[in-house]
Structures are given as C-alpha cells and as structure tokens.
Design a protein around this motif. Sequence first.
Motif, PDB file in Angstrom:
ATOM      1  N   ARG A  16       3.318  17.783 -17.911  1.00 55.43           N
ATOM      2  CA  ARG A  16       4.713  17.969 -17.472  1.00 55.43           C
ATOM      3  C   ARG A  16       5.417  18.990 -18.357  1.00 55.43           C
ATOM      4  O   ARG A  16       6.191  19.811 -17.856  1.00 55.43           O
ATOM      5  N   LEU A  19       4.553  22.324 -17.138  1.00 55.80           N
ATOM      6  CA  LEU A  19       5.266  22.678 -15.903  1.00 55.80           C
ATOM      7  C   LEU A  19       6.708  23.089 -16.187  1.00 55.80           C
ATOM      8  O   LEU A  19       7.235  24.009 -15.553  1.00 55.80           O
ATOM      9  N   ARG A 153       1.290  27.382 -11.311  1.00 55.47           N
ATOM     10  CA  ARG A 153       2.093  26.151 -11.242  1.00 55.47           C
ATOM     11  C   ARG A 153       1.512  25.188 -10.205  1.00 55.47           C
ATOM     12  O   ARG A 153       1.343  24.007 -10.463  1.00 55.47           O
ATOM     13  N   VAL A 160      -2.550  17.734 -13.639  1.00 57.40           N
ATOM     14  CA  VAL A 160      -1.662  16.575 -13.515  1.00 57.40           C
ATOM     15  C   VAL A 160      -2.430  15.423 -12.863  1.00 57.40           C
ATOM     16  O   VAL A 160      -2.355  14.277 -13.310  1.00 57.40           O
ATOM     17  N   LYS A 164      -3.230  11.821 -14.585  1.00 57.20           N
ATOM     18  CA  LYS A 164      -2.780  10.566 -13.973  1.00 57.20           C
ATOM     19  C   LYS A 164      -3.961   9.631 -13.721  1.00 57.20           C
ATOM     20  O   LYS A 164      -3.864   8.430 -13.947  1.00 57.20           O
ATOM     21  N   LEU A 188       1.000   9.032  -6.750  1.00 60.22           N
ATOM     22  CA  LEU A 188       1.212  10.098  -7.754  1.00 60.22           C
ATOM     23  C   LEU A 188       2.624  10.671  -7.717  1.00 60.22           C
ATOM     24  O   LEU A 188       2.966  11.541  -8.511  1.00 60.22           O
ATOM     25  N   THR A 189       3.437  10.193  -6.781  1.00 63.72           N
ATOM     26  CA  THR A 189       4.794  10.729  -6.648  1.00 63.72           C
ATOM     27  C   THR A 189       5.776  10.013  -7.575  1.00 63.72           C
ATOM     28  O   THR A 189       5.780   8.780  -7.651  1.00 63.72           O
ATOM     29  N   TYR A 190       6.568  10.805  -8.270  1.00 61.39           N
ATOM     30  CA  TYR A 190       7.652  10.268  -9.111  1.00 61.39           C
ATOM     31  C   TYR A 190       8.929  10.968  -8.682  1.00 61.39           C
ATOM     32  O   TYR A 190       9.214  12.082  -9.125  1.00 61.39           O
ATOM     33  N   VAL A 193      11.333  12.263 -11.331  1.00 59.37           N
ATOM     34  CA  VAL A 193      10.875  13.476 -12.018  1.00 59.37           C
ATOM     35  C   VAL A 193      11.156  14.694 -11.139  1.00 59.37           C
ATOM     36  O   VAL A 193      11.646  15.724 -11.603  1.00 59.37           O
ATOM     37  N   GLU A 194      10.861  14.552  -9.865  1.00 56.39           N
ATOM     38  CA  GLU A 194      11.103  15.675  -8.943  1.00 56.39           C
ATOM     39  C   GLU A 194      12.583  16.054  -8.911  1.00 56.39           C
ATOM     40  O   GLU A 194      12.930  17.238  -8.908  1.00 56.39           O
ATOM     41  N   VAL A 197      13.412  18.062 -11.894  1.00 59.40           N
ATOM     42  CA  VAL A 197      12.878  19.422 -11.799  1.00 59.40           C
ATOM     43  C   VAL A 197      13.829  20.284 -10.966  1.00 59.40           C
ATOM     44  O   VAL A 197      14.223  21.383 -11.377  1.00 59.40           O
ATOM     45  N   ILE A 239       6.904  22.050  -5.296  1.00 67.33           N
ATOM     46  CA  ILE A 239       6.574  20.656  -5.589  1.00 67.33           C
ATOM     47  C   ILE A 239       5.618  20.078  -4.535  1.00 67.33           C
ATOM     48  O   ILE A 239       4.575  19.520  -4.894  1.00 67.33           O
ATOM     49  N   THR A 242       2.150  21.493  -5.106  1.00 65.31           N
ATOM     50  CA  THR A 242       1.538  20.944  -6.320  1.00 65.31           C
ATOM     51  C   THR A 242       0.961  19.558  -6.024  1.00 65.31           C
ATOM     52  O   THR A 242      -0.151  19.217  -6.440  1.00 65.31           O
ATOM     53  N   LYS A 243       1.715  18.776  -5.267  1.00 63.37           N
ATOM     54  CA  LYS A 243       1.251  17.428  -4.930  1.00 63.37           C
ATOM     55  C   LYS A 243       0.049  17.474  -3.990  1.00 63.37           C
ATOM     56  O   LYS A 243      -0.859  16.644  -4.105  1.00 63.37           O
ATOM     57  N   GLU A 246      -2.802  17.994  -6.174  1.00 62.94           N
ATOM     58  CA  GLU A 246      -3.141  16.734  -6.854  1.00 62.94           C
ATOM     59  C   GLU A 246      -3.986  15.846  -5.950  1.00 62.94           C
ATOM     60  O   GLU A 246      -5.013  15.294  -6.367  1.00 62.94           O
TER      61      GLU A 246
END
Length: 255
Positions: A16, A19, A153, A160, A164, A188-190, A193-194, A197, A239, A242-243, A246
């Motif tokens: 993080r 990022l 990114r 990430v 995790k 994996l989603t927070y 945090v998003e 960002v 975002i 990126t997910k 992941e």
Amino acid sequence: YKMAKAEYNYTVDSARASLVRQEDTIIFGLIERARFPLNSPTYNQSYTSIPQFRGTLLDFLVRHTEAIQAKAGRYINPEENPFFPENLPPSVVPRYPFSQFLHPAAAMININNAIWKLYFDELLPMFVASGDDGNYAQTAATDLSLLQAISRRIHYGKFVGEAKFRESPQGYEPLIRAKDKGALMKLLTYESVEEMVVKRVKKKAMVFGQEVSLDRDVKGITYKVDPSVVSLLYQKWLIPLTKNVEVEYLLNRLD
Ligand SMILES: C=C(O[C@@H]1C=C(C(=O)O)C=C[C@H]1O)C(=O)O
C-alpha cells in the motif's frame, strides 16, 4: 561485482505504501501530459511514414524505447510489464536477483493491451485540451511515461494479491479452488482504503498542480490537471483494474 540475494518481502502495508508513492508519479505524469494538447498526429498512422516502420509516431517511440529499456534490464524487475512484449531483445546487463515473491504464474498476467486501449479511448480525452501544437515527439514521450506509471500501478495488484494471500491463506484457498471470482473480489476489497485513495489523489492533484507564487494574493486558483478528473480516473479505472489483476493473480496462485 557480485550481487547479494535480494530478500525484500512485500507486505500488505508495504504494498500500500508503494501504491501511495506511485500516486505521485501518476499525478505528475498527468500534469506533464496535460501541458500538451491532444496532438492527434502523434496517433495517426497517415501522419508518419517512417522508413521500415508501420505504425504511428507513438508506436514507433514506444517500441524502440521498450527495446532499449529491455536491453538495459528494465523488465527483469517483476514490477514492470512491457506494452509490446513480442520480440523484445534480451537484457545485456547482469541479472539482479529480485526477490521471488510472486508465484511464477504472475509472469503470464499482462493486461497492457487493455490499458493501452483504455488510455487512448477514455483517459486522454478526459484531461487534455483539444488542439495541435506540433510537439508530437514530446507528446509521445509523456504518454509513454504516464502509460508506464499507470501500468505499474495496475499490475502491482499481483504484489497486493500475494501479500493478502500470505496474510490469510485459509481465507483465500477455498475461494481459489472454487474459482469463485466474485467472492475473491469481495474478500480483497477494502472500501475504506479505496475511499482514502480517491480523496488523497484529489488532494495531491490540488497540491502538485497549483501555481506556486511568491506573491501573497493568489488570484483564482487554477490547477494544471483537474483534481476531480484525477479522482474519477482512480475510482473508475485504476482501482477496478488493480483489483482485476489481484483476482487474476489469485486464481492462478495454487497452480
Ligand atoms: C490495493 C488494494 O486492494 C483493493 C484495491 C485498492 C486500490 O486499488 O487502491 C484499494 C483497496 C482494495 O479494495 C488494497 O487493499 O490496498
């Protein structure tokens, strides 16, 4: 010259932090590209007729730059993914032993084709003015460094995802075995945090993109790149992609 084995290990926190640091590069990249108008000949094959090359001026610059960067060892680092991986020349420098943090399947994940298309179809029109000032080579160079920053990114999702997974293998393993993309995405989603960002990049765009003056009275603030466009770009594209990386990474994590 003998190289030590790199023992660096990524954690969710260190990933993080990276990022967050990469936000600076992306926002400055946006500011640099926004100095130029669209400059459409950069992307128009009929503008260039380069001997022994088929493609746009941008294609020309990217392919040759990636080739020289590949020789110089750029893509030895698993954090880097080329846009045109076909026919890249091998590195000519000693191979630094980057830590083998990722599962080997990570090397198969490269969504730069999608990032490329997204950049030209959706992103550029959001933050550059229309027009033409003739600076096509400079435009292509700023496109490439911004594309590289965005790509790094998004593909950082591999790191990430692995971090995790290592923090909670018992949570991830059953979902990976069941190939349950939706449940992986959820795990994996927070959201908090998003949200941070998205707010932070807007604030950074205000700070980095303001006119700095020694006069006390700053008249009417204008920013070099629209801060709400920066937050939208993160929210809508960076975002989610990126997910996706992941999830893709985790699906192959047990192969
Ligand atoms: C990257 C992460 O995974 C997800 C994606 C985020 C992002 O792209 O910024 C933020 C939070 C998570 O929903 C993370 O947890 O930090």
